[in-house]
Design a protein around this motif. Structure first.
Motif, PDB file in Angstrom:
ATOM      1  N   VAL A 125       0.845  -1.198   0.000  1.00 39.30           N
ATOM      2  CA  VAL A 125       0.000   0.000   0.000  1.00 39.30           C
ATOM      3  C   VAL A 125       0.880   1.248   0.000  1.00 39.30           C
ATOM      4  O   VAL A 125       0.668   2.186  -0.783  1.00 39.30           O
ATOM      5  CB  VAL A 125      -0.945   0.016   1.219  1.00 39.30           C
ATOM      6  N   ILE A 126       1.873   1.266   0.872  1.00 40.92           N
ATOM      7  CA  ILE A 126       2.783   2.410   0.942  1.00 40.92           C
ATOM      8  C   ILE A 126       3.470   2.628  -0.396  1.00 40.92           C
ATOM      9  O   ILE A 126       3.542   3.757  -0.908  1.00 40.92           O
ATOM     10  CB  ILE A 126       3.818   2.192   2.066  1.00 40.92           C
ATOM     11  N   ASP A 127       3.966   1.559  -0.998  1.00 34.41           N
ATOM     12  CA  ASP A 127       4.697   1.670  -2.266  1.00 34.41           C
ATOM     13  C   ASP A 127       3.830   2.195  -3.406  1.00 34.41           C
ATOM     14  O   ASP A 127       4.314   2.920  -4.273  1.00 34.41           O
ATOM     15  CB  ASP A 127       5.277   0.310  -2.657  1.00 34.41           C
ATOM     16  N   SER A 178       8.904   7.649  -4.412  1.00 36.05           N
ATOM     17  CA  SER A 178      10.225   7.022  -4.539  1.00 36.05           C
ATOM     18  C   SER A 178      10.158   5.523  -4.823  1.00 36.05           C
ATOM     19  O   SER A 178      11.133   4.933  -5.299  1.00 36.05           O
ATOM     20  CB  SER A 178      11.044   7.262  -3.269  1.00 36.05           C
ATOM     21  N   ALA A 179       9.023   4.878  -4.564  1.00 37.88           N
ATOM     22  CA  ALA A 179       8.885   3.447  -4.841  1.00 37.88           C
ATOM     23  C   ALA A 179       8.740   3.166  -6.333  1.00 37.88           C
ATOM     24  O   ALA A 179       9.022   2.062  -6.803  1.00 37.88           O
ATOM     25  CB  ALA A 179       7.691   2.868  -4.078  1.00 37.88           C
ATOM     26  N   ASN A 180       8.254   4.176  -7.061  1.00 41.04           N
ATOM     27  CA  ASN A 180       8.169   4.105  -8.530  1.00 41.04           C
ATOM     28  C   ASN A 180       7.333   2.923  -9.020  1.00 41.04           C
ATOM     29  O   ASN A 180       7.706   2.223  -9.954  1.00 41.04           O
ATOM     30  CB  ASN A 180       9.582   4.037  -9.128  1.00 41.04           C
ATOM     31  N   LYS A 181       6.188   2.717  -8.393  1.00 42.40           N
ATOM     32  CA  LYS A 181       5.276   1.651  -8.823  1.00 42.40           C
ATOM     33  C   LYS A 181       4.230   2.257  -9.756  1.00 42.40           C
ATOM     34  O   LYS A 181       3.176   2.713  -9.325  1.00 42.40           O
ATOM     35  CB  LYS A 181       4.595   1.002  -7.613  1.00 42.40           C
ATOM     36  N   GLN A 188      -4.018   4.084 -11.018  1.00 43.82           N
ATOM     37  CA  GLN A 188      -4.602   5.425 -10.871  1.00 43.82           C
ATOM     38  C   GLN A 188      -4.928   5.627  -9.389  1.00 43.82           C
ATOM     39  O   GLN A 188      -5.776   4.931  -8.836  1.00 43.82           O
ATOM     40  CB  GLN A 188      -5.853   5.558 -11.744  1.00 43.82           C
ATOM     41  N   THR A 189      -4.223   6.564  -8.755  1.00 41.98           N
ATOM     42  CA  THR A 189      -4.353   6.764  -7.304  1.00 41.98           C
ATOM     43  C   THR A 189      -5.227   7.966  -6.982  1.00 41.98           C
ATOM     44  O   THR A 189      -5.168   8.999  -7.663  1.00 41.98           O
ATOM     45  CB  THR A 189      -2.972   6.951  -6.659  1.00 41.98           C
ATOM     46  N   TYR A 190      -6.024   7.830  -5.914  1.00 42.94           N
ATOM     47  CA  TYR A 190      -6.960   8.875  -5.502  1.00 42.94           C
ATOM     48  C   TYR A 190      -6.943   9.035  -3.983  1.00 42.94           C
ATOM     49  O   TYR A 190      -6.626   8.102  -3.246  1.00 42.94           O
ATOM     50  CB  TYR A 190      -8.388   8.525  -5.939  1.00 42.94           C
ATOM     51  N   GLY A 191      -7.308  10.241  -3.539  1.00 43.81           N
ATOM     52  CA  GLY A 191      -7.414  10.486  -2.113  1.00 43.81           C
ATOM     53  C   GLY A 191      -7.982  11.866  -1.842  1.00 43.81           C
ATOM     54  O   GLY A 191      -8.123  12.685  -2.756  1.00 43.81           O
ATOM     55  N   PRO A 192      -8.308  12.166  -0.580  1.00 42.63           N
ATOM     56  CA  PRO A 192      -8.784  13.505  -0.218  1.00 42.63           C
ATOM     57  C   PRO A 192      -7.624  14.501  -0.261  1.00 42.63           C
ATOM     58  O   PRO A 192      -6.464  14.125  -0.094  1.00 42.63           O
ATOM     59  CB  PRO A 192      -9.306  13.321   1.209  1.00 42.63           C
ATOM     60  N   ASN A 193      -7.945  15.776  -0.470  1.00 41.85           N
ATOM     61  CA  ASN A 193      -6.883  16.776  -0.590  1.00 41.85           C
ATOM     62  C   ASN A 193      -6.374  17.255   0.770  1.00 41.85           C
ATOM     63  O   ASN A 193      -6.803  16.797   1.818  1.00 41.85           O
ATOM     64  CB  ASN A 193      -7.328  17.938  -1.484  1.00 41.85           C
ATOM     65  N   GLU A 194      -5.456  18.241   0.706  1.00 43.82           N
ATOM     66  CA  GLU A 194      -4.732  18.690   1.898  1.00 43.82           C
ATOM     67  C   GLU A 194      -5.609  19.380   2.939  1.00 43.82           C
ATOM     68  O   GLU A 194      -5.158  19.620   4.069  1.00 43.82           O
ATOM     69  CB  GLU A 194      -3.590  19.625   1.495  1.00 43.82           C
ATOM     70  N   ASN A 195      -6.834  19.741   2.591  1.00 45.54           N
ATOM     71  CA  ASN A 195      -7.750  20.336   3.575  1.00 45.54           C
ATOM     72  C   ASN A 195      -8.210  19.322   4.615  1.00 45.54           C
ATOM     73  O   ASN A 195      -8.738  19.697   5.662  1.00 45.54           O
ATOM     74  CB  ASN A 195      -8.989  20.918   2.880  1.00 45.54           C
ATOM     75  N   HIS A 196      -8.037  18.046   4.303  1.00 43.54           N
ATOM     76  CA  HIS A 196      -8.612  16.985   5.127  1.00 43.54           C
ATOM     77  C   HIS A 196      -7.586  16.378   6.071  1.00 43.54           C
ATOM     78  O   HIS A 196      -6.444  16.089   5.685  1.00 43.54           O
ATOM     79  CB  HIS A 196      -9.199  15.883   4.239  1.00 43.54           C
ATOM     80  N   ILE A 241       1.096   7.014   7.731  1.00 46.01           N
ATOM     81  CA  ILE A 241       1.215   5.819   6.888  1.00 46.01           C
ATOM     82  C   ILE A 241       2.383   5.934   5.911  1.00 46.01           C
ATOM     83  O   ILE A 241       3.171   4.999   5.754  1.00 46.01           O
ATOM     84  CB  ILE A 241      -0.117   5.544   6.157  1.00 46.01           C
ATOM     85  N   ILE A 242       2.528   7.080   5.273  1.00 45.45           N
ATOM     86  CA  ILE A 242       3.594   7.272   4.275  1.00 45.45           C
ATOM     87  C   ILE A 242       4.880   7.793   4.914  1.00 45.45           C
ATOM     88  O   ILE A 242       5.951   7.740   4.323  1.00 45.45           O
ATOM     89  CB  ILE A 242       3.111   8.223   3.154  1.00 45.45           C
ATOM     90  N   GLY A 243       4.794   8.286   6.127  1.00 43.73           N
ATOM     91  CA  GLY A 243       5.986   8.763   6.819  1.00 43.73           C
ATOM     92  C   GLY A 243       6.510  10.089   6.303  1.00 43.73           C
ATOM     93  O   GLY A 243       7.730  10.327   6.281  1.00 43.73           O
ATOM     94  N   GLU A 244       5.587  10.977   5.888  1.00 48.19           N
ATOM     95  CA  GLU A 244       5.913  12.329   5.434  1.00 48.19           C
ATOM     96  C   GLU A 244       6.853  12.338   4.230  1.00 48.19           C
ATOM     97  O   GLU A 244       7.671  13.241   4.053  1.00 48.19           O
ATOM     98  CB  GLU A 244       6.501  13.161   6.583  1.00 48.19           C
ATOM     99  N   GLN A 245       6.711  11.341   3.382  1.00 48.70           N
ATOM    100  CA  GLN A 245       7.474  11.292   2.131  1.00 48.70           C
ATOM    101  C   GLN A 245       6.585  11.735   0.981  1.00 48.70           C
ATOM    102  O   GLN A 245       5.360  11.800   1.112  1.00 48.70           O
ATOM    103  CB  GLN A 245       8.006   9.877   1.890  1.00 48.70           C
ATOM    104  N   ASP A 246       7.193  12.025  -0.155  1.00 50.67           N
ATOM    105  CA  ASP A 246       6.440  12.530  -1.308  1.00 50.67           C
ATOM    106  C   ASP A 246       5.495  11.476  -1.862  1.00 50.67           C
ATOM    107  O   ASP A 246       5.886  10.315  -2.065  1.00 50.67           O
ATOM    108  CB  ASP A 246       7.394  12.978  -2.415  1.00 50.67           C
TER     109      ASP A 246
END
Length: 322
Positions: free
Chosen positions: A140-142, A147-150, A166-174, A184-189
């Motif tokens: 899930v993280i990758d 940087s995982a380049n999946k 194709q990845t989706y999620g709520p925006n930065e307001n949430h 979950i991602i550890g503050e990575q890009d």
């Protein structure tokens, strides 16, 4: 006969009076309150607070208008932390930040954190996706990590289709975005092509229309749309775990993706507007039941009661001053 008729009338009046004194597991001691209660913030917490608001207006105080909006946790705090008084409550799917607390102190706003329920970050896929029914936590993280380049599903695991993810999620307001990115991602890009949306209904719609889609949001939104989406079982190391009200607990099998959700009370508003404090007490007394009805795992009774005790203490302080 006349005496008998008087007795019947008396008994009828007594029944009416007792009914008026009864009712649901109510809020504070306020009778016949009126005015407004203004709530904004988290889209994740919105269904829970909307249910509590609706029940309160129907069963407790029909002359109080409880208005619930959902601009997102971070956007909601901007409306909550306003000089001279913003919203009465801000719903949040994360803890208040240090800088937000500093702003509250600067403005002279006493903020009370009220933990309301537990939620599980749920990874959802299209109904036609018959390969990613189970993923490891690292997979899930990758998928979401730049940087995982999946880029294709076949990059995630051998045997998955060679088709673009194709990845989706709520925006930065949430707060959901912030929890996902920080915890979950550890503050990575995140991946460059992730499609972030303000509205959860839009996210559901996008994932239902894209066979190769994968997204994330709170369990409640999955629960109310499970006819359109599939939830991915996550293997945290001891086998695949399906998100559910039984597994979404602070010490449960889904704990790595579990987080508390809150509503934050402006205590100044609670002192100025008795209906605000009355609703806060009602909300904490009834949060356990409303949570289960809206896709959240309820908190332990003693934890909710602790909040009720604190709020009732505020109520007694207000009455003493009066």
């Amino acid at each position: 006969m006349k005496l008998k008729r008087i007795n019947i009338i008396f008994m009828f009046m007594l029944v009416v009076m007792l009914a008026a004194c009864g009712g649901n597991d109510g809020g504070g001691e306020g009778e016949g309150l009126e005015g407004s209660v203004v709530i904004d913030g988290s889209g994740t917490v919105y269904p829970l607070m909307s249910r509590l608001a609706e029940d309160y207006m129907i069963n407790e105080q029909e002359n109080v208008s409880v208005e619930v909006s959902r601009s997102g946790t971070s956007a909601g705090f901007k409306k909550f932390l306003v000089e001279g008084g913003g919203t009465d409550f801000n719903n949040a799917s994360r803890h208040i930040k240090e800088e937000e607390l500093a702003e509250a102190e600067k403005l002279g706003i006493n903020v009370k954190e009220l933990k309301a329920a537990l939620d599980g970050i749920t990874i959802v896929v299209n109904k036609e996706n018959d390969w990613a029914t189970e993923l490891t936590q690292q997979e899930v993280i990758d998928i979401f990590l730049a940087s995982a380049n999946k880029k294709n599903w076949s990059d995630v695991r051998e045997g998955f289709p060679n088709e673009p993810i194709q990845t989706y999620g709520p925006n930065e307001n949430h707060g959901t975005y912030e929890f996902f990115w920080e915890t979950i991602i550890g503050e990575q890009d995140l991946v460059d092509n992730i499609n972030l949306q303000q509205d959860y209904a839009t996210l559901v719609d996008l994932v239902t229309k894209q066979k190769n889609a994968i997204g994330f949001f709170g369990y409640g939104y999955y629960e109310s749309n499970k006819d359109k989406l599939n939830a991915v079982k996550i293997d945290f190391g001891d086998g695949p775990v399906e998100p559910s009200l039984d597994t979404i607990k602070e010490d449960g099998a889904y704990a790595p993706f579990t987080r508390p959700v809150f509503t934050y009370l402006n205590e100044g508003m609670a002192k100025e507007k008795p209906q605000v404090l009355d609703f806060a007490i009602y909300a904490m007394k009834n949060a356990g039941t409303a949570a289960q009805e809206t896709g959240f795992a309820p908190l332990p009774e003693e934890e909710l009661q602790s909040s009720v005790d604190y709020l009732e203490g505020l109520n007694e302080t207000n009455e003493t001053k009066e």
